[in-house]
Design a protein around this motif. Structure first.
Motif: not given
Length: 237
Positions: A38, A42, A72, A102-104, A107-108
């Motif tokens: 993370s 972050t 993921d 916006s879906w993580s 987005r990552i």
């Protein structure tokens, strides 16, 4: 994708009690390392880490963002089988081709966006980027670069790895003994669900400009555009 931090012994700075508890003291001649997936994504992490140890070295493991997103999703699906399909979650409007950034899971993989935040606090010379794809096919080569980056002698070499065909990625072994090689657990290397090829194509198109920006920022070409097959296996991350 993982973010790792490493630092050598140095005079203490005044940091918060929470920071001291999370990052143990480093003795002379030691390197202390800490990792979590993370950190890199972050928002407040770069500032906090900089305030604790501005001379820290950062190791970031990245892979093709499309494959990373599917991996993921696969991990989440194993825990929550009731979730919608990958195709449903990936789009705001599939008919119009609108990707839901916006879906993580998606987005990552916009690595350039996250790297911009880190470059506000740390120079590129303090960062080392590991290719997740090359880490699988040439783990010793990638580990050699990591050891060079940390100023360490190249102790970890080819003899410390063997390729596990069942899992689809390398396992670690100690050549000086006959103990069972250490492989990641059952939760790693899961077979990916089949994803509509059109969705994969659209995602590659979505990520391409961000990938190009990331290549320019890091000075490295990860060649993700050359391998647009998501592959049958999950990540060893």
């Amino acid at each position: 994708m993982h973010g790792e931090t490493a630092r050598r012994a140095r005079p203490r700075r005044r940091v918060s009690a929470a920071s001291r508890d999370l990052m143990p003291s480093t003795l002379e001649g030691q390197i202390t390392m800490e990792k979590t997936p993370s950190y890199f994504v972050t928002n407040h992490a770069p500032k906090r880490i900089h305030s604790m140890a501005r001379d820290i070295k950062l190791i970031i493991v990245v892979r093709n963002p499309v494959t990373r997103a599917i991996s993921d999703y696969t991990q989440t699906l194993s825990k929550k089988p009731e979730i919608p399909t990958f195709e449903v979650l990936a789009f705001k409007n599939r008919t119009l081709g609108l990707i839901d950034a916006s879906w993580s899971a998606l987005r990552i993989g916009i690595y350039a966006l996250h790297l911009e935040s880190w470059m506000q606090y740390f120079p590129l010379a303090q960062m080392h980027f590991v290719s997740g794809e090359r880490l699988i096919v040439d783990p010793a080569g990638e580990m050699g670069k990591v050891q060079d980056f940390l100023g360490l002698k190249r102790i970890v070499t080819d003899k410390h790895f063997y390729f596990n065909k069942t899992k689809g990625f390398p396992c670690l072994k100690k050549p000086e003994d006959s103990s069972t090689p250490r492989c990641l657990g059952k939760s790693k290397g899961r077979t990916h669900p089949r994803i509509d090829p059109d969705v994969i194509r659209r995602l590659h198109k979505f990520y391409k400009p961000f990938n190009m920006m990331f290549y320019q920022m890091t000075g490295q070409n990860f060649e993700w555009e050359l391998g647009e097959d998501s592959g049958p296996r999950g990540s060893p991350d």
